[in-house]
Design a protein around this motif. Sequence first.
Motif, PDB file in Angstrom:
ATOM      1  N   LYS A 105       0.093  12.047  -3.771  1.00 25.65           N
ATOM      2  CA  LYS A 105      -0.712  12.026  -2.709  1.00 25.65           C
ATOM      3  C   LYS A 105      -2.288  11.054  -2.775  1.00 25.65           C
ATOM      4  O   LYS A 105      -2.731  10.169  -2.026  1.00 25.65           O
ATOM      5  CB  LYS A 105      -0.795  13.100  -2.028  1.00 25.65           C
ATOM      6  N   VAL A 106      -2.785  11.864  -3.891  1.00 28.01           N
ATOM      7  CA  VAL A 106      -4.253  11.632  -3.946  1.00 28.01           C
ATOM      8  C   VAL A 106      -3.907  10.186  -4.459  1.00 28.01           C
ATOM      9  O   VAL A 106      -5.330   9.374  -3.887  1.00 28.01           O
ATOM     10  CB  VAL A 106      -4.846  12.387  -4.974  1.00 28.01           C
ATOM     11  N   LYS A 107      -3.693   9.763  -5.124  1.00 27.05           N
ATOM     12  CA  LYS A 107      -3.373   8.796  -6.038  1.00 27.05           C
ATOM     13  C   LYS A 107      -3.045   7.489  -4.508  1.00 27.05           C
ATOM     14  O   LYS A 107      -3.973   6.050  -4.191  1.00 27.05           O
ATOM     15  CB  LYS A 107      -2.454   8.126  -7.386  1.00 27.05           C
ATOM     16  N   THR A 108      -2.804   7.478  -3.636  1.00 34.39           N
ATOM     17  CA  THR A 108      -1.661   6.389  -2.973  1.00 34.39           C
ATOM     18  C   THR A 108      -3.526   6.711  -1.549  1.00 34.39           C
ATOM     19  O   THR A 108      -3.166   5.874  -1.223  1.00 34.39           O
ATOM     20  CB  THR A 108      -0.572   7.356  -1.994  1.00 34.39           C
ATOM     21  N   ALA A 109      -3.817   7.523  -1.235  1.00 32.90           N
ATOM     22  CA  ALA A 109      -5.054   7.662  -0.602  1.00 32.90           C
ATOM     23  C   ALA A 109      -5.977   6.418  -1.350  1.00 32.90           C
ATOM     24  O   ALA A 109      -6.518   5.941  -0.799  1.00 32.90           O
ATOM     25  CB  ALA A 109      -5.692   8.770  -0.340  1.00 32.90           C
ATOM     26  N   ILE A 110      -6.315   6.674  -2.666  1.00 26.39           N
ATOM     27  CA  ILE A 110      -7.816   5.998  -3.095  1.00 26.39           C
ATOM     28  C   ILE A 110      -6.782   4.608  -3.640  1.00 26.39           C
ATOM     29  O   ILE A 110      -7.621   3.993  -2.966  1.00 26.39           O
ATOM     30  CB  ILE A 110      -7.835   6.464  -4.843  1.00 26.39           C
ATOM     31  N   ASN A 111      -5.788   4.218  -3.700  1.00 25.34           N
ATOM     32  CA  ASN A 111      -5.538   3.153  -3.350  1.00 25.34           C
ATOM     33  C   ASN A 111      -4.948   2.092  -2.889  1.00 25.34           C
ATOM     34  O   ASN A 111      -5.821   1.142  -2.233  1.00 25.34           O
ATOM     35  CB  ASN A 111      -3.937   2.722  -4.047  1.00 25.34           C
ATOM     36  N   ASP A 112      -5.331   2.455  -1.313  1.00 28.28           N
ATOM     37  CA  ASP A 112      -4.769   1.737   0.352  1.00 28.28           C
ATOM     38  C   ASP A 112      -6.294   2.041   0.534  1.00 28.28           C
ATOM     39  O   ASP A 112      -6.894   1.543   1.133  1.00 28.28           O
ATOM     40  CB  ASP A 112      -4.409   3.646   1.094  1.00 28.28           C
ATOM     41  N   GLY A 113      -7.363   2.779   0.042  1.00 28.57           N
ATOM     42  CA  GLY A 113      -9.198   2.424   0.417  1.00 28.57           C
ATOM     43  C   GLY A 113      -9.595   1.644   0.012  1.00 28.57           C
ATOM     44  O   GLY A 113      -9.698   0.728   0.656  1.00 28.57           O
ATOM     45  N   LEU A 114      -9.099   1.230  -1.439  1.00 31.36           N
ATOM     46  CA  LEU A 114      -9.410   0.383  -2.383  1.00 31.36           C
ATOM     47  C   LEU A 114      -8.825  -1.094  -1.782  1.00 31.36           C
ATOM     48  O   LEU A 114      -9.912  -2.181  -1.299  1.00 31.36           O
ATOM     49  CB  LEU A 114      -8.978   0.264  -3.444  1.00 31.36           C
ATOM     50  N   GLU A 115      -7.641  -1.364  -0.869  1.00 32.75           N
ATOM     51  CA  GLU A 115      -7.112  -2.313  -1.034  1.00 32.75           C
ATOM     52  C   GLU A 115      -8.099  -2.577   0.591  1.00 32.75           C
ATOM     53  O   GLU A 115      -7.746  -3.891   0.583  1.00 32.75           O
ATOM     54  CB  GLU A 115      -5.754  -2.162  -1.319  1.00 32.75           C
ATOM     55  N   VAL A 116      -8.327  -1.464   1.135  1.00 29.68           N
ATOM     56  CA  VAL A 116      -8.728  -1.967   3.058  1.00 29.68           C
ATOM     57  C   VAL A 116     -10.038  -2.500   2.105  1.00 29.68           C
ATOM     58  O   VAL A 116     -10.934  -3.805   2.911  1.00 29.68           O
ATOM     59  CB  VAL A 116      -9.016  -0.949   3.704  1.00 29.68           C
ATOM     60  N   ALA A 117     -11.073  -1.835   0.614  1.00 29.08           N
ATOM     61  CA  ALA A 117     -12.836  -2.329   0.996  1.00 29.08           C
ATOM     62  C   ALA A 117     -12.278  -3.491   0.470  1.00 29.08           C
ATOM     63  O   ALA A 117     -13.234  -4.306   0.450  1.00 29.08           O
ATOM     64  CB  ALA A 117     -12.348  -1.150   0.090  1.00 29.08           C
ATOM     65  N   PHE A 118     -11.200  -4.233  -0.836  1.00 30.65           N
ATOM     66  CA  PHE A 118     -11.463  -5.156  -1.393  1.00 30.65           C
ATOM     67  C   PHE A 118     -11.515  -5.825  -0.568  1.00 30.65           C
ATOM     68  O   PHE A 118     -11.322  -7.367  -1.046  1.00 30.65           O
ATOM     69  CB  PHE A 118     -10.717  -5.005  -2.510  1.00 30.65           C
ATOM     70  N   ALA A 119     -10.261  -5.751   0.327  1.00 29.86           N
ATOM     71  CA  ALA A 119      -9.833  -7.106   1.465  1.00 29.86           C
ATOM     72  C   ALA A 119     -11.053  -7.442   2.691  1.00 29.86           C
ATOM     73  O   ALA A 119     -11.075  -8.150   2.820  1.00 29.86           O
ATOM     74  CB  ALA A 119      -8.625  -6.844   2.422  1.00 29.86           C
ATOM     75  N   GLU A 120     -12.260  -6.902   2.372  1.00 20.95           N
ATOM     76  CA  GLU A 120     -12.993  -6.847   3.441  1.00 20.95           C
ATOM     77  C   GLU A 120     -13.754  -8.183   2.234  1.00 20.95           C
ATOM     78  O   GLU A 120     -14.041  -7.955   1.513  1.00 20.95           O
ATOM     79  CB  GLU A 120     -14.110  -5.675   3.535  1.00 20.95           C
ATOM     80  N   GLU A 121     -14.268  -9.112   3.434  1.00 18.85           N
ATOM     81  CA  GLU A 121     -15.023  -9.791   3.413  1.00 18.85           C
ATOM     82  C   GLU A 121     -16.587  -9.727   2.871  1.00 18.85           C
ATOM     83  O   GLU A 121     -17.084  -8.352   3.218  1.00 18.85           O
ATOM     84  CB  GLU A 121     -15.786 -10.959   4.190  1.00 18.85           C
ATOM     85  N   ALA A 122     -17.561 -10.368   1.964  1.00 20.07           N
ATOM     86  CA  ALA A 122     -18.796  -9.777   1.081  1.00 20.07           C
ATOM     87  C   ALA A 122     -19.625  -9.912   3.206  1.00 20.07           C
ATOM     88  O   ALA A 122     -19.413 -10.961   3.705  1.00 20.07           O
ATOM     89  CB  ALA A 122     -18.763 -10.641   0.481  1.00 20.07           C
ATOM     90  N   ILE A 123     -20.182  -9.310   2.382  1.00 26.00           N
ATOM     91  CA  ILE A 123     -20.820  -9.414   3.505  1.00 26.00           C
ATOM     92  C   ILE A 123     -21.855 -10.838   3.914  1.00 26.00           C
ATOM     93  O   ILE A 123     -22.618 -10.997   2.627  1.00 26.00           O
ATOM     94  CB  ILE A 123     -22.081  -8.308   3.392  1.00 26.00           C
ATOM     95  N   ALA A 124     -22.394 -10.736   5.076  1.00 26.11           N
ATOM     96  CA  ALA A 124     -22.519 -12.526   5.580  1.00 26.11           C
ATOM     97  C   ALA A 124     -24.733 -11.265   6.106  1.00 26.11           C
ATOM     98  O   ALA A 124     -24.670 -11.109   6.645  1.00 26.11           O
ATOM     99  CB  ALA A 124     -22.148 -13.134   6.602  1.00 26.11           C
ATOM    100  N   ALA A 125     -25.574 -12.035   5.651  1.00 24.16           N
ATOM    101  CA  ALA A 125     -26.998 -12.004   5.483  1.00 24.16           C
ATOM    102  C   ALA A 125     -27.194 -12.579   7.379  1.00 24.16           C
ATOM    103  O   ALA A 125     -26.669 -13.522   7.448  1.00 24.16           O
ATOM    104  CB  ALA A 125     -27.663 -12.799   4.840  1.00 24.16           C
TER     105      ALA A 125
END
Length: 667
Positions: free
Chosen positions: A304-324
């Motif tokens: 459960k913990v590993k799945t939550a971490i991997n899911d969270g990372l997947e969302v975060a990494f999929a987010e584009e780099a911030i635009a100024a």
Amino acid sequence: MYFTAPNAQKLTFDRKNHSDETLLALYESLLIPRRIEEKMLILLRQGRISKWFSGWGQEAISIGAVNALKPDEFILPMHRNLGIFTGRNIPLERLFSQFQGKKSGFTKGRDRSFHFGSMAHHIVGMISHLGPQLAIADGIALADRLSGEKKVTLVFSGDGASSEGDFHEGLNVAAVWKLPVIFVVEHNGYGLSTPSEEQFAFKFFTEKGPGYGMEAIRIQGNNVLEVYDAILNLAKDLRENPRPVLVEAITFRMRGHEEASGTKYVPKYLMEDWAKLDPVDNYESYLESIGVLDEKTKEQINQKVKTAINDGLEVAFAEEAIAANLEEELNDVYAPFTQKVISHEEPNSEKRFVDAISDGLRQSMERFPNLILMGQDIGEYGGVFKITDGFKAQFGADRVRNTPLCESAIIGAGLGLSLKGYKAMVEMQFADFVTMGFNQIVNNLAKIHYRWGQNADVVIRMPTGAGTAAGPFHSQSNEAWFFHTPGLKIVYPSNPVDAKGLLNAALEDPNPFLYFEHKLLYRSISKQVPDSYYTTEVGKATLVKEGDQVSVITYGMGVHWAMKAVEESGISADILDLRTLLPWDQEAVTQSVKKTGKVIFLQEDTLTGGIGAEICAWISEHSFQHLDAPVMRVGSLDTPVPFAPNLEKQFLPETRFKAKLKELIEF
């Protein structure tokens, strides 16, 4: 060395009357930061995150504490308190986006790691200076006491940060005011690479508590049940019997200060001994030994913990780099606020400068029941300049608070009050003494909205200026120190009408203000001032005299020197009183420059690096085509303020201004 591992080769747990559900909930809560750390260390080696501050080996302190408090009680964590954030159920995708500097992180890419807060989760993040957190906790706890809320506040400090003055000030204020704060010192043996015996000359922090008049207890920080029980019982007690308590949690940092630091400076035997006291492994073994945790349950929780971490990372990494976005960056420096100027009303009465300030402050206290005044000697004594004379009798000691001599802690407490919806006014006895609270102003008050969207509703009154033969520590003009700091607003009235109106305006605004008031003007000038409550527009200069030969741009005492000089010389001059130094009125300056073509800036502050230098440079860049002569400026000598009257007179710019003004007219 002082700091050694306990002789016991394993931790001893006592479940007391805790249910199986509670024990398992603590296990899952403890597992989350450890599994995140494991993942982050891999990502760090892969170059997918830039830095990591490890709490490996210290997780039980955060987890025990966060689970022991109520969800609406504030916690102020440090670098190694990942478990506080996960324990408050912050969405992991936002947490990971924060670590990567993504837009959906809590600071919009403006800060990293745990340098943020979340009011929704009752967490106030740290700044790298560490110690200022303790005073903010004092302010939050003070707000709870004033509101009658039976709550505690918990704040962390490392053993290294305890060497800072802010540690002493934070504990001292909490003890004097009997604030329900739990000060948790994570005693892990090192401040970066500096061992405990090179940080302080005692062995345990429990020796310090009695010196502050507070209780102090020592707990095994790697034992999650011991931490949980200690904080649970203390919090229950402090809610009913408010007072501060110092909790020393003995633990050990198993990785570097941050990963690049390594651990080569740590003796091998210490690492080996403390590894045997790992908080996760030992608690897991204990639960297995008493039949609460079996292999199936352990696997389910881990998955459960590993799945939550991997899911969270997947969302975060999929987010584009911030635009100024330039507009957004500039707009987020201040909390949104549109001033609605309240006009003067009759009747008026003759008021000295000092009376106008006192009148405005009193009416603001009546207008804002959530306004708290703090400062040295401002209570019964009425302040050294008697601004608050009679206030304690009218508003009570809770709202008009004498403080210990600790500027940093009181400014920090003001920020803590603001977090709970209060307004705070802090009086510096003299503007010179603000150096003791400089860090809180420029790194906490000024940056907090830009960093994570939280305003700081704090006004700091600054009795300033020379001319009273008070010497180098009671006469400085230090407004330029803060003029350079984005996020602050600075006002500096020259007359009683503006003194009252600008103070009221500053107290209305939810952003941090420095309000400079010249001591020599207190009882030397008077004017007809409206008796009613009113405000003066912030950011708007005023023409106190109109002419066509020259523009004199000035503020504070400079207005009076300029008026005297032009009257004695017969020069036709625009005298523009800036009134607000940050943000200053560019439009008014431009209009006057276009009109006269000649500009001189007059300041009481020393000449080099003063506000005049910036504004004169701006005029040369933006209004060069309107100039008929070089832009000139006059200030005090580039020396400390001298004591003897003749030396002080030479130091101040009044005489030199007259000569420079004549030179400009004749150019």
